[in-house]
Design a protein around this motif. Structure first.
Motif, PDB file in Angstrom:
ATOM      1  N   GLY B 139       0.832  -1.201   0.000  1.00  0.00           N
ATOM      2  CA  GLY B 139       0.000   0.000   0.000  1.00  0.00           C
ATOM      3  C   GLY B 139       0.864   1.247   0.000  1.00  0.00           C
ATOM      4  O   GLY B 139       0.585   2.227  -0.693  1.00  0.00           O
ATOM      5  N   HIS B 140       1.937   1.179   0.743  1.00  0.00           N
ATOM      6  CA  HIS B 140       2.837   2.318   0.885  1.00  0.00           C
ATOM      7  C   HIS B 140       3.480   2.726  -0.439  1.00  0.00           C
ATOM      8  O   HIS B 140       3.700   3.901  -0.692  1.00  0.00           O
ATOM      9  N   VAL B 141       3.767   1.750  -1.292  1.00  0.00           N
ATOM     10  CA  VAL B 141       4.381   2.094  -2.575  1.00  0.00           C
ATOM     11  C   VAL B 141       3.325   2.381  -3.646  1.00  0.00           C
ATOM     12  O   VAL B 141       3.638   2.476  -4.819  1.00  0.00           O
ATOM     13  N   GLY B 142       2.067   2.458  -3.206  1.00  0.00           N
ATOM     14  CA  GLY B 142       1.041   2.916  -4.126  1.00  0.00           C
ATOM     15  C   GLY B 142       0.342   1.822  -4.911  1.00  0.00           C
ATOM     16  O   GLY B 142      -0.130   2.052  -6.009  1.00  0.00           O
ATOM     17  N   ILE B 143       0.265   0.601  -4.360  1.00  0.00           N
ATOM     18  CA  ILE B 143      -0.542  -0.443  -5.005  1.00  0.00           C
ATOM     19  C   ILE B 143      -1.962  -0.271  -4.484  1.00  0.00           C
ATOM     20  O   ILE B 143      -2.195  -0.454  -3.293  1.00  0.00           O
ATOM     21  N   ARG B 149      -4.967  -7.551  -3.836  1.00  0.00           N
ATOM     22  CA  ARG B 149      -4.040  -7.933  -4.902  1.00  0.00           C
ATOM     23  C   ARG B 149      -2.884  -8.792  -4.385  1.00  0.00           C
ATOM     24  O   ARG B 149      -2.016  -9.201  -5.158  1.00  0.00           O
ATOM     25  N   TYR B 150      -2.889  -9.056  -3.093  1.00  0.00           N
ATOM     26  CA  TYR B 150      -1.814  -9.837  -2.483  1.00  0.00           C
ATOM     27  C   TYR B 150      -1.567 -11.154  -3.213  1.00  0.00           C
ATOM     28  O   TYR B 150      -0.436 -11.534  -3.490  1.00  0.00           O
ATOM     29  N   GLY B 151      -2.661 -11.842  -3.547  1.00  0.00           N
ATOM     30  CA  GLY B 151      -2.524 -13.179  -4.147  1.00  0.00           C
ATOM     31  C   GLY B 151      -2.364 -13.181  -5.658  1.00  0.00           C
ATOM     32  O   GLY B 151      -2.313 -14.248  -6.267  1.00  0.00           O
ATOM     33  N   ASP B 152      -2.285 -12.002  -6.275  1.00  0.00           N
ATOM     34  CA  ASP B 152      -2.125 -11.961  -7.729  1.00  0.00           C
ATOM     35  C   ASP B 152      -0.696 -12.283  -8.128  1.00  0.00           C
ATOM     36  O   ASP B 152       0.229 -12.147  -7.334  1.00  0.00           O
ATOM     37  N   TYR B 153      -0.557 -12.672  -9.388  1.00  0.00           N
ATOM     38  CA  TYR B 153       0.763 -13.041  -9.895  1.00  0.00           C
ATOM     39  C   TYR B 153       1.350 -11.903 -10.738  1.00  0.00           C
ATOM     40  O   TYR B 153       0.596 -11.078 -11.258  1.00  0.00           O
ATOM     41  N   PRO B 154       2.670 -11.885 -10.897  1.00  0.00           N
ATOM     42  CA  PRO B 154       3.303 -10.763 -11.616  1.00  0.00           C
ATOM     43  C   PRO B 154       2.682 -10.466 -12.975  1.00  0.00           C
ATOM     44  O   PRO B 154       2.532  -9.304 -13.343  1.00  0.00           O
ATOM     45  N   MET B 161       3.084  -1.139 -12.042  1.00  0.00           N
ATOM     46  CA  MET B 161       2.689  -1.782 -10.786  1.00  0.00           C
ATOM     47  C   MET B 161       3.694  -2.873 -10.404  1.00  0.00           C
ATOM     48  O   MET B 161       4.002  -3.072  -9.240  1.00  0.00           O
ATOM     49  N   ARG B 162       4.187  -3.564 -11.415  1.00  0.00           N
ATOM     50  CA  ARG B 162       5.208  -4.586 -11.148  1.00  0.00           C
ATOM     51  C   ARG B 162       6.444  -3.948 -10.551  1.00  0.00           C
ATOM     52  O   ARG B 162       7.044  -4.478  -9.617  1.00  0.00           O
ATOM     53  N   GLN B 163       6.834  -2.798 -11.113  1.00  0.00           N
ATOM     54  CA  GLN B 163       8.029  -2.147 -10.586  1.00  0.00           C
ATOM     55  C   GLN B 163       7.771  -1.683  -9.150  1.00  0.00           C
ATOM     56  O   GLN B 163       8.666  -1.714  -8.320  1.00  0.00           O
ATOM     57  N   ARG B 164       6.514  -1.304  -8.849  1.00  0.00           N
ATOM     58  CA  ARG B 164       6.180  -0.923  -7.472  1.00  0.00           C
ATOM     59  C   ARG B 164       6.309  -2.118  -6.533  1.00  0.00           C
ATOM     60  O   ARG B 164       6.756  -1.991  -5.396  1.00  0.00           O
ATOM     61  N   ILE B 165       5.903  -3.292  -7.027  1.00  0.00           N
ATOM     62  CA  ILE B 165       6.049  -4.515  -6.218  1.00  0.00           C
ATOM     63  C   ILE B 165       7.533  -4.741  -5.924  1.00  0.00           C
ATOM     64  O   ILE B 165       7.935  -5.038  -4.797  1.00  0.00           O
ATOM     65  N   MET B 166       8.325  -4.603  -6.973  1.00  0.00           N
ATOM     66  CA  MET B 166       9.774  -4.765  -6.837  1.00  0.00           C
ATOM     67  C   MET B 166      10.312  -3.815  -5.770  1.00  0.00           C
ATOM     68  O   MET B 166      11.105  -4.201  -4.912  1.00  0.00           O
ATOM     69  N   ILE B 167       9.858  -2.574  -5.842  1.00  0.00           N
ATOM     70  CA  ILE B 167      10.327  -1.576  -4.872  1.00  0.00           C
ATOM     71  C   ILE B 167       9.850  -1.944  -3.475  1.00  0.00           C
ATOM     72  O   ILE B 167      10.620  -1.908  -2.508  1.00  0.00           O
ATOM     73  N   ALA B 168       8.583  -2.356  -3.383  1.00  0.00           N
ATOM     74  CA  ALA B 168       8.029  -2.735  -2.075  1.00  0.00           C
ATOM     75  C   ALA B 168       8.888  -3.825  -1.437  1.00  0.00           C
ATOM     76  O   ALA B 168       9.225  -3.785  -0.255  1.00  0.00           O
TER      77      ALA B 168
END
Lengths: 308, 330
Positions: B139-143, B149-154, B161-168
């Motif tokens: 949430g903090h990185v803006g997802i 969306r926790y259980g979603d796949y890349p 959004m993927r890059q945000r996951i990476m950053i998170a």
């Protein structure tokens, strides 16, 4: 996924009719008279031959014979062999033997194919890796019957660890050598596939990420490298299980194992259509189910796969 | 005097390949302080990413080696540090964001678990608390709707959004040093700006030292305080962004700056540096840039390689004519 599975199973119905029809037609088209074959070199009363033909419907046109056979199957009557044994009884005797052999072979294939494949990938360029690559190359290059006779001679005759033929010692003693021979080719492929696909995973970006995350090497191997690289291996193994069940004609012949492969060979020679069609049909169904299971498993392993 | 957060000193990295030894990094030197952003700038193959991987300790030990030089993190030497100890630093104290988040994320594990893994492995969090914390970071990185969306796949996420996951994942444990290896190269221009903004914001919150590896000079100007320009595995010039953009002291830097399109000038065809970076298997003698340099003279073509000399406050350049180029202005 459930709907997908049901649709796939429904698709098997036409395949079932198609195969039975095709195999029956092929058996019918074989040259020679099955009844006369039975009595070669003997003096037989022609009336008796006629009686047998009558009893097995052999005088009817092909399509009538086929429909008659289908009618039997729908009432779970798979017919009889020429010497009067019900086909169902043959199935009950033979299938367990072949299934045991195939599952043993499959176990060896999974255990050593994947296990040695992983080991070879981890030791890339080292002695074990080279040994496994050379070994698998030999297995792939040498025909199964050569391998089979060599194994029989070494383990059964020279070393005497197991009986050279037959299944009188039960599982695992009687099955292990034939199973190894049966598994050898697929095992070699599984090993190479595992190694190759694992090496690719080692160089992948996601494995690099996993390392950058500071995960322990075991976790990186299990959750990142293996989890991804085993997808093609599992697909291969699944499809191969069905092949092992039906592909044992040569192995069962060499080791004199009274399984379905041997029965199939005998029945083809005797023109026993009902037995051949029954066996082949069951094999086809096994194959279709194995493929369905592989497809479903594929979706479980790889979330990118979606069923429509 | 306290040591800087991260110091890279005369770092050399080489790879042994079938064709010979590739000297990818030859004497990389820079300091990174807390809360600082430095940009490592250079063309492909200039040794930027290799430097980053050396800091992370994720070079392939089979082929890569560090014959000399040192990397110290809070005074602790990382070169030659046992893998077990180095691993403990990765992700916790020093983290790295990769370029292409689609291939850099594990395709068969849901993104939430990939983030939560950091808490489980490094902080020993329980499954439940790791999940909770992962959702928080996401949430903090803006997802948006992170919990759903926790259980979603890349593959179910957009590039940004993927890059945000990476950053998170990489800021989850608030590392002291964050290396971003071309974090926006694979993204749309608008998304690029959002991601850079996010990185800056996170940096302001946590005081992370950020190493930005890029070849995008626009990005550099807007976020970095200092620049290290690399060429053929060497530092060509380093200094404060404003000083360097205003008065570069190295012909290579001038070439790079000239190749940026400008809004305030009509110049027709964009100038480019002619030629290609040298083959690292067979680097030319003398200054590695002399082959393409308009300023090159005979001294540049023979060894030794020009050393880094100070031309202004904290501003160094490796060129025999550094003073002259610097004095000449831009």
């Amino acid at each position: 996924m459930g709907r997908y599975a049901i649709r796939r199973i429904l698709q098997m119905i036409p395949v079932f009719f198609g195969t039975t029809f095709l195999i029956y037609a092929l058996m019918f088209a074989l040259p020679g008279d099955p009844v006369r074959n039975l009595t070669i070199g003997k003096q037989t009363n022609p009336v008796y031959l006629e009686y047998i033909r009558e009893q097995f419907n052999l005088n009817q046109p092909f399509i009538i014979q086929y429909l008659d056979y289908l009618k039997g199957i729908l009432t779970l009557d798979f017919g009889k062999t020429f010497n009067g044994t019900p086909v169902l009884e043959i199935f009950q005797q033979r299938w367990p033997v072949s299934v045991t052999l195939a599952l043993t072979a499959f176990g060896l294939e999974v255990l050593f194919g994947i296990g040695f494949g992983i080991w070879a990938a981890l030791r890339k360029g080292k002695v074990f890796d080279h040994l496994s690559l050379t070994g698998t190359l030999i297995v792939v290059a040498v025909p199964v019957f050569v391998l089979g006779y060599v194994a029989q001679w070494v383990f059964g005759v020279k070393l005497g660890w197991v009986a050279p033929a037959g299944i009188q010692d039960g599982w695992p003693k009687s099955y292990i050598v034939p199973a190894a021979v049966l598994a050898s080719l697929s095992l070699a492929y599984a090993l190479r596939l595992t190694r190759q696909s694992l090496l690719e995973a080692f160089n992948s970006d996601y494995v690099r990420t996993a390392k950058a995350k500071g995960l322990p090497p075991g976790t990186v191997l299990r959750k990142y490298s293996l989890r991804n690289s085993l997808i093609p291996v599992v697909t291969f193994l699944g499809a191969d299980l069905a092949t092992l069940m039906g592909g044992a004609v040569i192995t069962e012949g060499i080791f004199n194992i009274p399984g379905i492969g041997q029965q199939l060979y005998q029945s083809i020679r005797l023109h026993e259509s009902v037995v051949v069609v029954g066996i082949v049909t069951v094999l086809v169904i096994i194959y279709l189910f194995a493929n369905l299971i592989v497809d479903l498993l594929y979706g479980v392993l790889d979330p990118r796969i979606r069923y429509e | 005097m306290t040591p800087p957060l991260l110091r890279v000193d005369d770092l050399h990295v080489q790879f042994s390949t079938r064709d010979g030894i590739v000297r990818a990094v030859n004497g990389m030197t820079f300091d990174l302080n807390e809360g600082e952003t430095i940009a490592i700038l250079g063309e492909s193959g200039s040794g930027k990413s290799v430097t980053a991987q050396a800091i992370m300790g994720i070079l392939d030990p089979e082929v890569a080696s560090i014959p000399s030089g040192s990397i110290t993190f809070r005074g602790e030497e990382l070169v030659g540090l046992p893998e077990r100890k180095h691993r403990k630093l990765r992700g916790t104290d020093i983290a790295m964001i990769f370029q292409d988040a689609l291939s850099a994320l594990n395709p068969v594990i849901c993104v939430g678990d990939q983030v939560a893994e950091m808490f489980r492995v490094h902080a020993g969090a329980s499954r439940k608390s790791a999940k909770q914390q992962a959702i928080e970071v996401m949430g903090h990185v803006g997802i948006p709707a992170a919990a759903q969306r926790y259980g979603d796949y890349p593959h179910q996420f957009s590039g940004g959004m993927r890059q945000r996951i990476m950053i998170a994942m990489m800021i989850a444990l608030k590392p002291a040093v964050l290396i971003a290896d071309e974090p926006t190269t694979a993204l749309d221009v608008t998304v690029q700006a959002q991601i850079m903004e996010l990185l800056k914001e996170l940096q302001r919150e946590t005081g992370t030292g950020l190493i930005l590896i890029t070849h995008d000079l626009g990005v550099v100007a807007s976020v970095a305080e200092r620049i290290v320009v690399m060429y053929s595995g060497r530092v060509m010039e380093q200094g404060d962004v404003d000083a360097m953009y205003a008065r570069p002291a190295n012909p290579y830097t001038i070439g790079l700056l000239d190749s940026i399109p400008r809004l305030d000038a009509r110049i027709g065809r964009l100038p480019a540096i002619p030629g290609l970076p040298p083959n690292l298997l067979n680097t030319p003698s003398g200054c590695p840039f002399h082959v393409r340099c308009t300023r090159a003279e005979d001294t540049c073509r023979v060894d030794p390689v020009p050393p880094l000399v100070e031309v202004g406050p904290a501003h160094k350049s490796a060129c025999w004519f550094a003073e002259e180029v610097y004095a000449h202005g831009k």
